[in-house]
Design an enzyme around this catalytic site. Structure first.
Site, PDB file in Angstrom:
ATOM      1  N   LYS A  71       0.831  -1.212   0.000  1.00 45.46           N
ATOM      2  CA  LYS A  71       0.000   0.000   0.000  1.00 45.46           C
ATOM      3  C   LYS A  71       0.865   1.261   0.000  1.00 45.46           C
ATOM      4  CE  LYS A  71      -0.050  -0.713   4.931  1.00 45.46           C
ATOM      5  NZ  LYS A  71      -0.702  -1.376   6.039  1.00 45.46           N
ATOM      6  N   ARG A  85     -10.391  -1.138  15.042  1.00 45.50           N
ATOM      7  CA  ARG A  85     -10.475  -0.466  13.752  1.00 45.50           C
ATOM      8  C   ARG A  85     -11.583  -1.207  13.004  1.00 45.50           C
ATOM      9  NH1 ARG A  85      -4.792   0.482  10.716  1.00 45.50           N
ATOM     10  NH2 ARG A  85      -5.151  -1.630   9.966  1.00 45.50           N
ATOM     11  N   HIS A 141      -5.403  -8.180  12.855  1.00 41.11           N
ATOM     12  CA  HIS A 141      -4.221  -7.319  12.746  1.00 41.11           C
ATOM     13  C   HIS A 141      -3.784  -6.912  14.153  1.00 41.11           C
ATOM     14  CE1 HIS A 141      -1.442  -4.789  10.615  1.00 41.11           C
ATOM     15  NE2 HIS A 141      -1.980  -3.650  10.965  1.00 41.11           N
ATOM     16  N   TYR A 159      14.628  29.686   7.472  1.00 40.18           N
ATOM     17  CA  TYR A 159      13.462  30.359   8.048  1.00 40.18           C
ATOM     18  C   TYR A 159      13.476  30.306   9.576  1.00 40.18           C
ATOM     19  CZ  TYR A 159      11.309  30.006   3.400  1.00 40.18           C
ATOM     20  OH  TYR A 159      11.028  30.119   2.066  1.00 40.18           O
ATOM     21  N   MET A 182      10.449  24.131   1.943  1.00 39.71           N
ATOM     22  CA  MET A 182       9.587  23.280   1.121  1.00 39.71           C
ATOM     23  C   MET A 182      10.387  22.536   0.051  1.00 39.71           C
ATOM     24  SD  MET A 182       6.179  24.188  -1.051  1.00 39.71           S
ATOM     25  CE  MET A 182       5.297  24.981   0.271  1.00 39.71           C
ATOM     26  N   ASP A 183      11.370  23.220  -0.536  1.00 41.83           N
ATOM     27  CA  ASP A 183      12.063  22.636  -1.695  1.00 41.83           C
ATOM     28  C   ASP A 183      13.573  22.596  -1.542  1.00 41.83           C
ATOM     29  OD1 ASP A 183       9.449  22.971  -3.049  1.00 41.83           O
ATOM     30  OD2 ASP A 183      10.014  25.083  -2.923  1.00 41.83           O
TER      31      ASP A 183
HETATM   32  C1  LIG Z   1       0.190  -2.266   6.599  1.00 41.04           C
HETATM   33  C2  LIG Z   1      -0.324  -3.564   6.987  1.00 41.04           C
HETATM   34  C3  LIG Z   1       0.533  -4.672   7.131  1.00 41.04           C
HETATM   35  C4  LIG Z   1       2.044  -4.581   7.031  1.00 41.04           C
HETATM   36  O1  LIG Z   1       2.603  -4.024   8.198  1.00 41.04           O
HETATM   37  P1  LIG Z   1       4.197  -3.843   8.427  1.00 41.04           P
HETATM   38  O2  LIG Z   1       4.312  -3.357   9.815  1.00 41.04           O
HETATM   39  O3  LIG Z   1       4.633  -2.815   7.428  1.00 41.04           O
HETATM   40  O4  LIG Z   1       4.820  -5.156   8.173  1.00 41.04           O
HETATM   41  C5  LIG Z   1      -0.049  -5.896   7.379  1.00 41.04           C
HETATM   42  N1  LIG Z   1      -1.393  -6.022   7.505  1.00 41.04           N
HETATM   43  C6  LIG Z   1      -2.241  -4.972   7.404  1.00 41.04           C
HETATM   44  C7  LIG Z   1      -3.711  -5.178   7.561  1.00 41.04           C
HETATM   45  C8  LIG Z   1      -1.736  -3.717   7.149  1.00 41.04           C
HETATM   46  O5  LIG Z   1      -2.573  -2.679   7.055  1.00 41.04           O
END
Ligand SMILES: *Cc1c(COP(=O)(O)O)cnc(C)c1O
Length: 381
Positions: free
Chosen positions: A47, A145, A174, A274, A322-323
């Site tokens: 992701k 969650r 998770h 800055y 920023m850059d």
């Molecule tokens: C992001 C995520 C992972 C991976 O987690 P890491 O700590 O990067 O290994 C696994 N399962 C779910 C549901 C996640 O959202």
């Protein structure tokens, strides 16, 4: 995810700042993890643009290396993967909104079912389209969650048994402590998960994959490997915390590099950048580098980040703009065009993602995923 907006007439290719992605290191990390968890399967978490490593190239590399499946957060990411030639299963971890569902089925993407009503909707939509939906059931064992609470999962499993147009290919949970500072909580979550699963294991008409472990789970709790693991961070060669080096020997995949674009001498007492948060303690040499928080090099790294130039490590001084940002090379030597390393190694010096994260009290995940589309990715290996 298009980069075209920045690629005017090939100028993007000439940008001095880039992230170098070592695909050999990625393959190495996958091989090491696979060996460690065998015979469990591996789903790579890619992701957020493959944790900043590039969604598509990372996915294709892992697919070629024989990974079992991929996990992303949003349906858009999954569709981008299908469009670039990913054919292995892809699971979307995130919550589901009703009008997105046809996209899942159309692109053959695995859905996370996180409640009885969502599951019923998935089943009804699959029926209407004359297709089957591939589903992973999500059990909440303590993160609060998405997912059905472990203590009230029986009716959820009953609904899954009745969903005639769904193939339940997995059931997952998770960990609430992503870097597992507290192994007792992880163990408790694993127990809750296994005990909730019993109901479904006794009744399911076909086998399914049980999975719960992220990177830290893989490294700290072998019992959590179950049928499949979901590493993200560790695949990219980054440790989720201290003390794991002896468990798995992974290699960093990403380096962040730029070039010196300006050199000046700053007089003793002069404030730099800055807000003048840093003043030169003596006459020093300061170089400017074209990298800033607009690229995802966090402003929080002001006066905390560092850079390697000509094999020497120097501090980032003053606010990160920023850059652009400034590096104090003291009485050292640097010229326009010299390479500057912000993540990576040169000679005996190394700046790791883990170092940056701990300097500003955040997770390594955040350091990586915030590196944005303004930074070209150069793939080696
Ligand atoms: C992001 C995520 C992972 C991976 O987690 P890491 O700590 O990067 O290994 C696994 N399962 C779910 C549901 C996640 O959202």
């Amino acid at each position: 995810m298009s980069l075209e907006v920045f690629d005017y007439m090939g100028a993007f290719d000439k940008r001095p700042t880039y992230a170098e992605i070592d695909l050999n290191a990625l393959r190495h990390n996958l091989a090491i993890i696979r060996e460690f968890v065998a015979p469990s399967k591996v789903m790579a978490s890619i992701k957020a643009n493959g944790y900043g490593h590039g969604l598509e190239r990372t996915a294709l590399c892992l697919q070629e290396a024989g990974i079992d499946s991929l996990g992303v957060a949003y349906i858009e990411e999954a569709i981008a993967l299908r469009a670039c030639g990913v054919t292995i299963p892809i699971l979307v971890f995130g919550g589901l909104l009703k009008d997105q569902l046809e996209l899942y089925i159309k692109h053959d993407v695995d859905v996370t079912a996180s409640s009885v009503s969502k599951l019923e909707h998935i089943d009804a939509t699959a029926a209407r389209l004359g297709r089957r939906a591939r589903v992973h059931l999500k059990i909440d064992t303590g993160l609060e969650r998405i997912g059905v609470h472990h203590y009230s999962s029986d009716p959820f499993f009953e609904a899954a048994l009745k969903a005639k147009h769904c193939d339940v290919v997995g059931v997952y949970s998770h960990f609430a402590d992503a870097d597992i500072n507290n192994p007792e909580l992880a163990k408790l979550q694993l127990e809750r998960f296994l005990s909730a699963l019993r109901y479904y294991e006794d009744r399911s008409p076909r086998p399914f994959l049980r999975h719960i472990a992220n990177s830290a789970g893989i490294m700290t709790l072998k019992e959590s490997h179950l049928d499949m693991v979901r590493p993200g961070l560790s695949l990219y060669g980054v440790y989720p915390g201290g003390g794991y080096e002896s468990v798995l020997s992974i290699k960093p995949v990403l380096s962040l590099k730029s070039q010196v674009v300006y050199f000046k001498v700053v007089k003793r007492g002069a404030g730099v950048s800055y807000g003048h948060t840093w003043h030169a303690p003596e006459d020093v040499r300061v170089v400017t580098v074209p990298l800033g928080y607009g690229d995802g090099y966090l402003r929080a790294l002001s006066n905390k980040g560092s850079a390697i130039i000509r094999g020497q490590r120097y501090p980032v001084v003053g606010r990160v703009c920023m850059d652009q940002l400034m590096v104090n090379i003291g009485q050292g030597e640097a010229y326009n065009g010299d390479e500057v390393i912000f993540i990576g190694k040169s000679g005996d010096e190394r700046i790791s993602v883990e170092d940056l994260a701990s300097a500003i009290d955040t997770t390594p995940h955040e350091i990586l995923v915030l590196l944005n589309q303004r930074i070209p990715r150069i793939y080696v290996g």
